[in-house]
Design an enzyme around this catalytic site. Structure first.
Site, PDB file in Angstrom:
ATOM      1  N   GLY A   1       0.830  -1.193   0.000  1.00  0.00           N
ATOM      2  CA  GLY A   1       0.000   0.000   0.000  1.00  0.00           C
ATOM      3  C   GLY A   1       0.869   1.249   0.000  1.00  0.00           C
ATOM      4  N   CYS A   2       0.326   2.355  -0.452  1.00  0.00           N
ATOM      5  CA  CYS A   2       1.129   3.578  -0.571  1.00  0.00           C
ATOM      6  C   CYS A   2       1.576   4.099   0.794  1.00  0.00           C
ATOM      7  CB  CYS A   2       0.368   4.641  -1.352  1.00  0.00           C
ATOM      8  SG  CYS A   2      -1.285   5.020  -0.749  1.00  0.00           S
TER       9      CYS A   2
END
Length: 315
Positions: free
Chosen positions: A115-116
């Site tokens: 995930g970012c």
């Protein structure tokens, strides 16, 4: 021989970015679905099973369903959703963390793209836990400032609308119940016993991310100064092509400010160590659509196929 690639969910932000990056690559054969059939399970199954590598750019439930459509041992999967990031048997797509992570990606058939927000937090925390400088019992805080593209098509449309709600003019913290979907991987990948206190913030700019983790000297063992902390990161990421540890002078070189959109359009990640010997902040600066999404997925594919790690990336 070209690598046959299918992007399941190519209409979303991440899928579109991956698709655009493949247009100029002569080593990739893109398998395309008829737009009228993009939700048809049988056609999706046909294309997934015909591919060498399938990218899943889908909601979690749909990503899990897509994996069940695979009926052979040939297909390799890179999943950009949250669905498999802490699932046993799935390699975590962050090769800079260790030689073992890199090898698991290169040889794996199931890769979970980070995930970012998690990318920034893990970049800051994993090396400290791995070398024993930070206890797995530590209770950490994390602030993550992101551009609105991270919210997908719906949020992009809200910010781009004319006229629009004036509430969008100011930064907006969210995930207020401390249940953000990236928390499980942030905790698990770093080997922490406690989930961090995490505050994501979306602001009025398109792309770019700044993840900050504050630390006090009392939390760290074997690290007694800002310079020693910087050296720890420099050692951990030495020789990496897509993670850079910037000099300690960076905080003054930037005039005392760090712009969260400063690495938009670039596919690497910069680590910046700031503060003093008592109170320190480690910042990860990158593009939420690059190293935080499509760029990381393509990096994993490059490792899986044995081509240059940075092929097709903006470096």
């Amino acid at each position: 021989m070209k690598t046959r690639v299918y992007i399941d969910g190519s209409e979303g932000t991440t899928g579109l970015r991956i698709f655009e990056r493949f247009k100029a690559r002569e080593d990739i054969e893109l398998l395309s679905i008829d737009p009228a059939l993009r939700k048809d399970p049988s056609e999706r199954a046909r294309l997934i099973n015909a591919s060498d590598i399938t990218f899943l750019c889908l909601p979690d439930a749909a990503a899990k369903e897509a994996v069940l459509l695979i009926d052979n041992d040939h297909v390799r999967v890179i999943d950009a959703s949250t669905a498999h990031r802490t699932v046993p048997g799935w390699a975590y797509g962050f090769p800079e963390l260790s030689a073992a992570h890199r090898q698991a990606i290169a040889t794996g058939k199931r890769i979970a793209n980070p995930g970012c927000h998690a990318t920034g937090f893990i970049a800051c925390v994993y090396p400290l836990v791995a070398c024993g400088a930070l206890s797995a019992d530590a209770v950490l805080s994390c602030f993550s400032l992101t551009g609105y593209s991270g919210g997908g098509k719906k949020m992009i449309a809200q910010y781009d609308a004319e006229p629009r709600d004036t509430a969008l003019d100011a930064p907006r913290p969210y995930g207020l119940t401390q249940q953000h979907k990236h928390l499980p991987e942030m905790q698990a990948v770093c080997g922490l016993k406690n989930a961090p206190l995490f505050t994501p913030i979306v602001a009025d700019y398109y792309a770019g991310m700044l993840v900050s983790v504050p630390l006090s000297a009392g939390q760290l063992s074997s690290i007694s100064s800002l310079a020693a902390l910087h050296e720890c990161y420099a050692d951990a990421y030495a020789g990496q092509k897509l993670v850079r540890v910037l000099p300690l002078s960076t905080q003054s070189d930037m005039g005392g400010f760090i712009s969260a959109n400063a690495r938009a359009g670039w596919d690497g990640l910069d680590l910046i160590v700031t503060g003093n010997d008592e109170r320190m902040t480690v910042c990860a600066l990158f593009d939420n659509l690059g190293k935080g999404a499509s760029g990381a997925a393509i990096q994993s594919m490059n490792l899986m196929t044995g081509c240059e790690e940075t092929a097709g990336l903006n470096v």
